[in-house]
Design an enzyme around this catalytic site. Structure first.
Site, mmCIF file in Angstrom:
data_model
loop_
_atom_site.group_PDB
_atom_site.id
_atom_site.type_symbol
_atom_site.label_atom_id
_atom_site.label_comp_id
_atom_site.label_asym_id
_atom_site.label_seq_id
_atom_site.Cartn_x
_atom_site.Cartn_y
_atom_site.Cartn_z
ATOM 1 N N HIS A 171 47.419 43.665 46.483
ATOM 2 C CA HIS A 171 48.147 42.713 45.634
ATOM 3 C C HIS A 171 48.621 43.416 44.365
ATOM 4 O O HIS A 171 48.024 44.413 43.937
ATOM 5 C CB HIS A 171 47.234 41.541 45.239
ATOM 6 C CG HIS A 171 46.993 40.557 46.345
ATOM 7 N ND1 HIS A 171 46.426 39.327 46.136
ATOM 8 C CD2 HIS A 171 47.257 40.639 47.678
ATOM 9 C CE1 HIS A 171 46.343 38.671 47.302
ATOM 10 N NE2 HIS A 171 46.833 39.459 48.243
ATOM 11 N N CYS A 211 42.244 38.851 42.773
ATOM 12 C CA CYS A 211 42.778 39.574 41.610
ATOM 13 C C CYS A 211 42.111 39.086 40.324
ATOM 14 O O CYS A 211 41.814 39.883 39.434
ATOM 15 C CB CYS A 211 44.286 39.399 41.534
ATOM 16 S SG CYS A 211 45.150 40.222 42.891
ATOM 17 N N CYS A 228 45.548 35.358 42.385
ATOM 18 C CA CYS A 228 44.692 34.787 43.422
ATOM 19 C C CYS A 228 43.237 35.032 43.006
ATOM 20 O O CYS A 228 42.980 35.802 42.077
ATOM 21 C CB CYS A 228 44.998 35.441 44.766
ATOM 22 S SG CYS A 228 44.309 37.100 44.931
ATOM 23 N N GLU A 283 48.450 42.768 41.140
ATOM 24 C CA GLU A 283 47.495 42.939 40.039
ATOM 25 C C GLU A 283 46.400 43.944 40.408
ATOM 26 O O GLU A 283 45.989 44.758 39.586
ATOM 27 C CB GLU A 283 46.841 41.601 39.659
ATOM 28 C CG GLU A 283 47.809 40.490 39.319
ATOM 29 C CD GLU A 283 48.113 39.599 40.534
ATOM 30 O OE1 GLU A 283 48.491 40.134 41.596
ATOM 31 O OE2 GLU A 283 47.986 38.375 40.409
#
Ligand code: ZN
Length: 150
Positions: free
Chosen positions: A50, A83, A80, A52
């Site tokens: 992801h 993260c 999410c 981040e």
């Protein structure tokens, strides 16, 4: 819009144009961009890819530290749970996001909202079944070993 958020959104848009999901992130310290990331699930077989997570991973590698306290995350989408958890572990305590988890659901990206809901449930009610297995009597305990060593 804020310069850093503008950059995160720009990264997200470029990522969609190159076949990825609409997420970009920028990690900032003292008004400087330290690292950036975009969602790379379309490139690598790695669910932790992801935006981040990658920005955090790159900063920790670059600076050779686990501690990113004092850093600010700018994410095009609301983080999410994975993260967000990484931010907790890294000590990042300021996060700005543009599009919310609810906005993502509207375009068919509902996993984050689902997981946030799961985390509010008791362990027994969650989709992922977890069962504790007690350490056999007389076996060495990793936690006790760690406690003795530190
Ligand atoms: Zn995430």
């Amino acid at each position: 819009m804020d310069f850093f958020m503008q950059r995160a959104v720009e990264l997200a848009i470029d990522n969609v144009k190159s076949g990825g999901q609409p997420f970009g992130a920028v990690l900032v310290k003292d008004n400087d961009i330290i690292t950036e990331g975009v969602n790379e699930l379309h490139k690598n077989y790695d669910v932790s890819g992801h935006a981040e997570m990658l920005a955090i991973r790159r900063a920790q590698e670059q600076l050779q530290t686990l501690n990113l306290s004092g850093y600010t995350m700018y994410a095009s989408g609301e983080p999410c749970p994975m993260c967000l958890t990484a931010m907790y572990f890294a000590g990042i305590d300021h996060v700005y996001y543009c599009q919310s988890v609810e906005d993502a659901v509207q375009v068919g990206l509902g996993k984050s909202q689902f997981i946030y809901e799961e985390l509010r449930k008791s362990k027994e009610e969650r989709t992922v079944k977890m069962k504790q297995m007690i350490l056999q009597e007389g076996k060495e305990s990793p936690l006790e070993l760690w406690q003795k060593k530190s």
